[in-house]
Design an enzyme around this catalytic site. Structure first.
Site, PDB file in Angstrom:
ATOM      1  N   ASN A  87       0.826  -1.213   0.000  1.00  0.00           N
ATOM      2  CA  ASN A  87       0.000   0.000   0.000  1.00  0.00           C
ATOM      3  C   ASN A  87       0.859   1.262   0.000  1.00  0.00           C
ATOM      4  OD1 ASN A  87       0.400  -1.574   2.362  1.00  0.00           O
ATOM      5  ND2 ASN A  87      -0.527   0.052   3.538  1.00  0.00           N
ATOM      6  N   ALA A 222      -5.945  10.532 -12.851  1.00  0.00           N
ATOM      7  CA  ALA A 222      -6.390  11.927 -12.809  1.00  0.00           C
ATOM      8  C   ALA A 222      -7.390  12.202 -13.945  1.00  0.00           C
ATOM      9  CB  ALA A 222      -5.192  12.866 -12.908  1.00  0.00           C
ATOM     10  N   CYS A 273      -7.690   5.087  -4.692  1.00  0.00           N
ATOM     11  CA  CYS A 273      -6.771   5.364  -5.814  1.00  0.00           C
ATOM     12  C   CYS A 273      -6.948   6.764  -6.380  1.00  0.00           C
ATOM     13  CB  CYS A 273      -6.951   4.342  -6.924  1.00  0.00           C
ATOM     14  SG  CYS A 273      -6.137   2.793  -6.542  1.00  0.00           S
TER      15      CYS A 273
END
Ligand code: NAD
Ligand code: UDX
EC number: 1.1.1.22
Length: 481
Positions: A87, A222, A273
């Site tokens: 992670n 993004a 995420c």
């Protein structure tokens, strides 16, 4: 026989390695983790994550060329290729870049361990999503401790989405491999390419330099999140004007330059995420003095926060401006259908908003446990992406919350229903039966646009569906921001 070891047995490490084992019978794959319960679950009939199609793949390979183990050091030592899929959450609380930068503690400790236990040359593959230039830092850790052992570092970001992980891995849009542009680097890239070439067509395996691979992963997330925030921003305008966001997004999607995917208006995007990777991108921009660029990407997150608040406010304002002591049914808690993952699910913010107004919540999600829901509702922001076994168990539970295993039970005697995850089974509920057992007026707030608004209005419900024309009742209620 080539030996692969993957550090981190979760949503990425587990399915990715299972598919490599399935597609490459000549490769031995070990997936390791420091979490004993997680590895025990991988070795049992009840896998630790819910992912359609995963059981069948694991069943076919486990014990043949796919192994799950907590003996991290042994498997790393024996491997030719080590994937690191730990992670990389947003840095919490204090320190440089807190609340934005990626926390590389887990990555760094994995790298130090690889350096310590290795006795032969290895390719180390960065599978976790990391800031640009992480590879360089990891390379320093590895080479500094290498005792003459050679490490080649590759960046191989993962693009699978939860809920469709197996089909994404079977048929990826592309596999991206970044490596050093040296003869040794090229050789390592080729070795990893050879693994994927067992099932991925060669023209879909892209090779780049290290930094391009790292940045491409952040860029993809993004861009995807930006599309959702764009359509969600439109949904607010649709509600204000009487346009229908489904019709608008359909018309937009027909432009071949734009295309149809990721244009569903929703209560907001979840999962760590998108938010964590954009925050990470923002931090990198700021560190490079690109303040305008940082501001631009920050807006994607701001709209997401706005959308979640707007939804919770709409619920309260529609129900006479108070939900105090009213039972509200929450259908769906996971961040999307076909997963039990709740990290940064919009349900957390919506539920917290309603609890803030003293509502009583009855929550049903087919894949999320009571413990998980209680943990999520008492956990601090940004603690979501830290593994469960490393999280303090909260001694408190939220008393206004009950969790049930049936949508009919959740909605019985409720004043309103919030649909927060688009589980298929919610589309086929008997809404007439539900209506008959609810308090009146009965409200449905659809955060995923899955119900048939006209049908529900005919039954008698007052219906709010994101970005759809409001009915007379909602129009008369105070505007929400
Ligand atoms: P996760 O947070 O669910 O789990 C990480 C696992 O790593 C935990 O089981 C933890 O115990 C283990 N771990 C941590 N440090 C370790 C160590 N030193 N040795 C052994 N095990 C260790 O992770 P995830 O959701 O699978 O994500 C992993 C990475 O992949 C993240 O960087 C994430 O951003 C990225 N990613 C995730 C997804 C997704 O859909 N989940 C998709 C693409 C990329
Ligand atoms: C994402 C990326 O898609 C994947 O490439 C990356 O590897 C990990 O992060 P994931 O978060 O698992 O995958 O699921 P995704 O399907 O991208 O959905 C993310 C969130 O956006 C969910 O909450 C989903 O409900 C929401 N969403 C998605 C929308 O609100 N509208 C859409 O049109 C699509």
């Amino acid at each position: 026989m080539v030996k692969i070891c993957c550090i981190g047995a979760s949503y990425v490490g587990g399915p990715t390695m299972a598919v490599i084992a399935l597609k490459c019978p000549s490769i031995e794959v070990a997936v390791v983790d420091i979490s004993v319960p997680r590895i025990n679950a991988w070795n049992s009939y009840q896998l630790p994550i819910y992912e359609p199609g995963l059981d069948a793949v694991v069943k076919q390979c486990r014990g043949k060329n796919l192994f799950f183990s907590t003996d991290v050091e042994k498997h790393v030592r024996e491997a030719d290729i080590v994937f690191v899929s730990v992670n990389t959450p947003t840095k919490t609380t204090r320190g440089l870049g807190a609340g934005k930068a990626a926390d590389l503690t887990y990555w760094e400790s994995a790298a130090r361990m690889i350096a310590d236990v290795s006795k032969s040359d290895k390719i180390v593959v960065e599978k976790s999503t990391v800031p640009v230039k992480t590879t360089e830092a990891i390379e320093k850790i590895l080479t500094h401790n290498s005792k003459g052992i050679k490490f080649q570092i590759l960046s191989n970001p993962e693009f699978l989405a939860e809920g469709t992980a197996i089909q994404d891995l079977f048929n990826p849009d592309r596999v991206l491999i970044g490596g050093r542009e040296t003869p040794e680097g090229n050789k390592a890239v080729q070795a990893l390419k050879d693994v994927y070439a067992h099932w991925v067509p060669e023209d879909r395996i892209l090779t780049t330099n290290l930094w391009s691979a790292e940045l491409s992963k952040l860029a993809v997330n993004a861009f995807l999140a930006q599309r959702i925030s764009s359509v969600n921003a439109m949904s607010a305008l649709c509600e204000a004007t009487g346009a229908d966001v489904t019709q608008v997004s359909y018309a937009v999607s027909k432009d071949t330059r734009i295309g149809p995917k990721f244009l569903n208006a929703s209560v907001g995007f979840g999962r760590s995420c998108f938010q964590k990777d954009i925050l990470n991108l923002v931090y990198i921009c700021e560190c490079n003095g690109l303040l305008e660029v940082a501001e631009y990407w920050k807006q994607v997150i701001k709209i997401n926060e706005y959308q979640k608040n707007r939804f919770a406010n709409r619920v309260v304002s529609s129900m006479f401006n108070t939900v105090s002591n009213k039972k509200i049914a929450i259908l769906g808690f996971a961040f999307k259908k076909d997963t039990g993952d709740t990290r940064e699910t919009p349900a957390i913010d919506v539920c917290k908003g309603l609890l803030g107004d003293k509502a009583r919540l009855s929550i049903f999600d087919p894949q999320v446990t009571v413990d998980q829901i209680q943990r999520d509702l008492t956990m601090k922001k940004f603690d979501w992406d830290h593994p469960l076994h490393l999280q303090p168990i909260s001694p408190t539970t939220v008393k206004q919350v009950t969790c049930v295993w049936d949508a009919y039970e959740a909605t019985k005697d409720a004043h309103g229903i919030c649909i927060l995850t688009e589980w298929d089974e919610f589309k086929n509920l008997d809404f007439k039966r539900i209506y008959d057992n609810m308090q009146k007026p009965a409200f449905v707030f659809d955060g995923r646009n899955i119900v048939n608004v006209d049908q529900l209005r005919e039954i008698g419900f007052i219906v709010y569906s994101i970005g759809k024309p409001l009915d007379a009742w909602l129009k008369d209620m105070p505007a929400v921001a």
